[in-house]
Design a protein around this motif. Structure first.
Motif, PDB file in Angstrom:
ATOM      1  N   ASP A 256      29.140 -83.599   7.592  1.00 31.39           N
ATOM      2  CA  ASP A 256      29.507 -84.576   7.374  1.00 31.39           C
ATOM      3  C   ASP A 256      28.257 -85.146   7.140  1.00 31.39           C
ATOM      4  O   ASP A 256      28.541 -86.167   5.807  1.00 31.39           O
ATOM      5  CB  ASP A 256      29.725 -85.532   8.336  1.00 31.39           C
ATOM      6  CG  ASP A 256      30.841 -86.077   7.682  1.00 31.39           C
ATOM      7  OD1 ASP A 256      31.670 -86.288   7.382  1.00 31.39           O
ATOM      8  OD2 ASP A 256      30.160 -88.023   8.385  1.00 31.39           O
ATOM      9  N   ALA A 257      26.672 -85.858   7.290  1.00 31.22           N
ATOM     10  CA  ALA A 257      26.111 -86.454   7.124  1.00 31.22           C
ATOM     11  C   ALA A 257      25.602 -85.524   5.646  1.00 31.22           C
ATOM     12  O   ALA A 257      25.129 -86.576   4.658  1.00 31.22           O
ATOM     13  CB  ALA A 257      24.998 -86.048   7.976  1.00 31.22           C
ATOM     14  N   SER A 258      25.661 -84.605   5.134  1.00 36.13           N
ATOM     15  CA  SER A 258      25.043 -83.905   4.168  1.00 36.13           C
ATOM     16  C   SER A 258      25.980 -84.248   2.963  1.00 36.13           C
ATOM     17  O   SER A 258      25.424 -84.670   1.715  1.00 36.13           O
ATOM     18  CB  SER A 258      25.000 -82.439   4.328  1.00 36.13           C
ATOM     19  OG  SER A 258      24.492 -81.785   3.227  1.00 36.13           O
ATOM     20  N   VAL A 259      27.261 -84.563   3.471  1.00 34.68           N
ATOM     21  CA  VAL A 259      27.917 -84.368   2.309  1.00 34.68           C
ATOM     22  C   VAL A 259      28.272 -86.168   1.929  1.00 34.68           C
ATOM     23  O   VAL A 259      28.087 -86.608   0.836  1.00 34.68           O
ATOM     24  CB  VAL A 259      30.025 -84.525   2.670  1.00 34.68           C
ATOM     25  CG1 VAL A 259      30.899 -84.768   2.037  1.00 34.68           C
ATOM     26  CG2 VAL A 259      29.438 -82.674   3.062  1.00 34.68           C
ATOM     27  N   SER A 260      28.071 -87.229   3.126  1.00 38.12           N
ATOM     28  CA  SER A 260      28.160 -88.371   2.984  1.00 38.12           C
ATOM     29  C   SER A 260      26.287 -88.772   1.666  1.00 38.12           C
ATOM     30  O   SER A 260      26.619 -89.555   1.175  1.00 38.12           O
ATOM     31  CB  SER A 260      27.982 -89.191   4.191  1.00 38.12           C
ATOM     32  OG  SER A 260      29.258 -89.078   4.908  1.00 38.12           O
ATOM     33  N   SER A 261      25.341 -87.628   1.971  1.00 35.81           N
ATOM     34  CA  SER A 261      24.598 -88.351   1.860  1.00 35.81           C
ATOM     35  C   SER A 261      23.570 -87.557  -0.033  1.00 35.81           C
ATOM     36  O   SER A 261      23.775 -88.552  -0.943  1.00 35.81           O
ATOM     37  CB  SER A 261      22.726 -87.537   2.408  1.00 35.81           C
ATOM     38  OG  SER A 261      21.977 -87.876   1.381  1.00 35.81           O
ATOM     39  N   ASP A 262      25.056 -86.721  -0.433  1.00 30.74           N
ATOM     40  CA  ASP A 262      24.449 -86.176  -1.729  1.00 30.74           C
ATOM     41  C   ASP A 262      25.888 -86.289  -2.450  1.00 30.74           C
ATOM     42  O   ASP A 262      25.492 -87.194  -3.714  1.00 30.74           O
ATOM     43  CB  ASP A 262      25.425 -84.806  -1.714  1.00 30.74           C
ATOM     44  CG  ASP A 262      24.599 -83.221  -0.968  1.00 30.74           C
ATOM     45  OD1 ASP A 262      23.180 -84.274  -1.393  1.00 30.74           O
ATOM     46  OD2 ASP A 262      25.022 -82.544  -0.532  1.00 30.74           O
ATOM     47  N   LEU A 263      26.706 -87.682  -1.583  1.00 24.81           N
ATOM     48  CA  LEU A 263      27.354 -88.744  -2.857  1.00 24.81           C
ATOM     49  C   LEU A 263      26.716 -89.545  -2.984  1.00 24.81           C
ATOM     50  O   LEU A 263      27.508 -90.126  -3.608  1.00 24.81           O
ATOM     51  CB  LEU A 263      28.903 -88.486  -1.105  1.00 24.81           C
ATOM     52  CG  LEU A 263      30.139 -89.504  -2.450  1.00 24.81           C
ATOM     53  CD1 LEU A 263      30.816 -88.977  -3.742  1.00 24.81           C
ATOM     54  CD2 LEU A 263      30.987 -88.985  -1.006  1.00 24.81           C
ATOM     55  N   LEU A 264      26.683 -90.294  -1.778  1.00 27.58           N
ATOM     56  CA  LEU A 264      25.771 -91.548  -1.521  1.00 27.58           C
ATOM     57  C   LEU A 264      24.634 -91.469  -2.630  1.00 27.58           C
ATOM     58  O   LEU A 264      24.514 -92.280  -4.510  1.00 27.58           O
ATOM     59  CB  LEU A 264      25.188 -91.710  -0.744  1.00 27.58           C
ATOM     60  CG  LEU A 264      24.284 -93.622  -0.885  1.00 27.58           C
ATOM     61  CD1 LEU A 264      25.114 -94.819  -1.632  1.00 27.58           C
ATOM     62  CD2 LEU A 264      23.795 -94.048   0.602  1.00 27.58           C
ATOM     63  N   HIS A 265      24.186 -90.276  -2.732  1.00 28.52           N
ATOM     64  CA  HIS A 265      23.157 -90.354  -4.247  1.00 28.52           C
ATOM     65  C   HIS A 265      23.835 -90.276  -5.764  1.00 28.52           C
ATOM     66  O   HIS A 265      23.668 -90.589  -6.380  1.00 28.52           O
ATOM     67  CB  HIS A 265      22.970 -88.611  -3.817  1.00 28.52           C
ATOM     68  CG  HIS A 265      21.658 -88.666  -4.980  1.00 28.52           C
ATOM     69  ND1 HIS A 265      21.495 -87.603  -5.613  1.00 28.52           N
ATOM     70  CD2 HIS A 265      19.943 -88.590  -5.524  1.00 28.52           C
ATOM     71  CE1 HIS A 265      21.103 -87.005  -6.404  1.00 28.52           C
ATOM     72  NE2 HIS A 265      19.048 -87.945  -6.870  1.00 28.52           N
ATOM     73  N   ASP A 266      24.875 -88.962  -5.608  1.00 30.58           N
ATOM     74  CA  ASP A 266      25.200 -88.583  -7.212  1.00 30.58           C
ATOM     75  C   ASP A 266      25.973 -90.663  -7.186  1.00 30.58           C
ATOM     76  O   ASP A 266      26.262 -90.817  -8.121  1.00 30.58           O
ATOM     77  CB  ASP A 266      26.771 -87.947  -6.944  1.00 30.58           C
ATOM     78  CG  ASP A 266      26.080 -86.934  -6.456  1.00 30.58           C
ATOM     79  OD1 ASP A 266      25.285 -86.419  -6.850  1.00 30.58           O
ATOM     80  OD2 ASP A 266      27.055 -86.257  -5.771  1.00 30.58           O
TER      81      ASP A 266
END
Length: 505
Positions: A256-266
């Motif tokens: 979940d943290a990885s998904v959130s981090s990628d989404l915030l970056h995008d």
């Protein structure tokens, strides 16, 4: 300790809905005896608990007579349906003759539990194991849900402990008792039992490589040896499921943290432009870009465990009572608060004060610096306040006087610009970009810097440099030609301004 006592019976979940009504409020009885009516009870009570299945009569004189007969046969306690109807006279009688009177809704269930406690201790363990097995059949959403299921099935409290105390508890409160008795728990043992008049606790070490030092505890107040022994068995049986749930939750957290981090970056990379895929993913995650936003950034001043920091930040923001989101971002955590309508100034200041309190709480466990952005609106505003919070956090990392906490509204433009340019990646790029302007005492570089400092005003720049306006116009034209840039583009002007500040600081 053998036999039965009232406190232990009241602590049992399968006690037939037992309640004390009159007479002594504590007792120690060898066993219990079940009979359909009072007349069918054995004549030699021998201090036992009499469980009568027929409800108590309604006539007061018959109630008094029944209580006297039970007492005269040698019984120390009577459990009977309808006992809650005892009048004041019957209650005084029970107290005078020393007969404990209990109300019970399911007499047979009480008799079975009494038998397990007093005679068949293995049956007590098997019954508890059976109830736990039923609990395992229900899928748990997370660790807290699993512990809640276990507590409900065992009819006892369930907690996770570490060296600091109670990490999480369900079905009771162990933390107040443990605060004064933590030294009684033997952390080096696989299983351990601590029994006191106030609380009995059975613990087992949790076999979790990712979270060492945890113990699973089953606890209840006022229970007897047989019940504590059963809870110890229950703790051992439940521990593998708890350890597995911890691992599953950690994998889910990392994912979940990885998904959130990628989404915030995008999202931040997409800038002001609406990106269909990014917007869809943000909506699915509950990250709404409408309304008003306040950015909050926490970075490590030294190396920190980002996932642990993310859990701490998310946990601290939850109690604020405002919509909040957090994601791992670089070497720290980026979070933001959201309002549907613009908050009043007083409310905004209160929330900023709460964010400072969150920072101070985090500082107890992490060496971090925190920054807060300004209140911004809509999609572009969310990106802006997140960027400002990042700038403020970088400045805060150098400010011990503010306890490593900075709010962007309290900073000047110069500090923000420097915050954006003080890094090893930007400085070489800035020097390379402006290298063609070097020479002749850096006249062109100085002119460009002054021009950008004065918001691209020719007259203001000329006054600042003490030259004619036409001179400034000519130099700006030469700069554009030399660098091959369009000074009318706001993004170009911002990049050049940042580069000038980095090179000339």
């Amino acid at each position: 300790m053998t036999g039965l006592d009232l406190t232990a019976l009241l602590a049992e979940p399968a006690n037939g809905a037992l309640r004390h009504v009159a007479g002594p409020d504590e007792g120690d009885w060898p066993t219990a005896l079940l009979a359909l009516t009072e007349e069918l009870l054995e004549t030699a009570g021998a201090g036992r608990l009499a469980v009568v299945a027929t409800p108590l009569p309604r006539e007061p004189w018959r109630v008094d007579a029944l209580l006297r007969r039970v007492h005269e046969r040698g019984y120390s306690a009577l459990a009977v349906p309808g006992a809650e109807r005892l009048d004041a006279g019957a209650r005084r009688l029970a107290a005078r003759i020393g007969l404990a009177v209990l109300a019970v809704e399911r007499p047979v269930e009480l008799a079975e539990t009494s038998w397990r406690l007093a005679v068949a201790r293995d049956a007590l363990v098997l019954d508890l194991v059976r109830r736990l097995t039923v609990a395992f059949r229900h899928p748990a959403r997370d660790l807290a849900d699993l512990l809640s299921h276990l507590a409900a099935a065992a009819g006892a409290g369930v907690a996770l402990l570490d060296a600091t105390g109670v990490v999480e508890e369900h079905g009771g409160e162990l933390a107040p008792w443990l605060g004064g008795h933590a030294d009684l728990v033997r952390w080096d043992r696989w299983t351990d039992i601590v029994a006191s008049p106030e609380m009995s606790v059975a613990t087992v070490r949790v076999d979790s490589p990712s979270r060492p030092g945890l113990r699973l505890a089953f606890f209840a107040p006022g229970i007897r040896d047989a019940q504590v022994d059963a809870l110890a068995v229950a703790a051992e049986i439940a521990m593998p499921a708890v350890a597995a749930r911890i691992l599953i939750d950690e994998v889910n957290t990392v994912t979940d943290a990885s998904v959130s981090s990628d989404l915030l970056h995008d999202f931040l990379v997409s800038g002001d432009a609406h990106h269909e895929d990014v917007d869809r993913r943000m909506t699915e995650r509950g990250w709404r870009t409408t309304g008003y936003h306040l950015g909050f950034r926490v970075i490590g001043r030294t190396r920190v465990d980002t996932l642990a920091l993310l859990r701490a930040v998310s946990g601290a923001l939850g109690p604020l009572g405002i919509e909040s989101h957090a994601a791992a971002h670089g070497q720290g955590v980026t979070a933001w608060l959201r309002w549907v309508r613009i908050p009043a100034r007083r409310d905004l200041e209160r929330h900023v004060h709460e964010l400072r309190a969150v920072h101070e709480t985090l500082r107890r466990s992490f060496n971090v610096a925190s920054g807060v952005g300004s209140l911004q609106a809509e999609r572009a505003g969310l990106a802006a306040t997140i960027g400002e919070a990042g700038d403020a956090a970088r400045i805060a990392a150098q400010r011990s006087a503010t306890n490593w906490f900075v709010r962007v509204d309290g900073l000047g433009l110069e500090q923000l610009l420097l915050a954006r340019t003080e890094n090893d990646t930007f400085l070489p790029a800035a020097e390379s970009l402006l290298a063609p302007l070097r020479g002749d005492d850096d006249v062109l570089l100085t002119t460009l810097t002054s021009y950008l400092d004065h918001e691209s005003g020719i007259a203001a720049t000329a006054d600042a440099l003490g030259v004619h306006r036409n001179t400034v116009t000519g130099r700006i034209q030469r700069i554009q030609e030399t660098l091959g840039v369009d000074m009318h583009d706001p993004s170009v002007r911002l990049a050049l301004h940042l580069a000038c500040r980095a090179v000339l600081r």
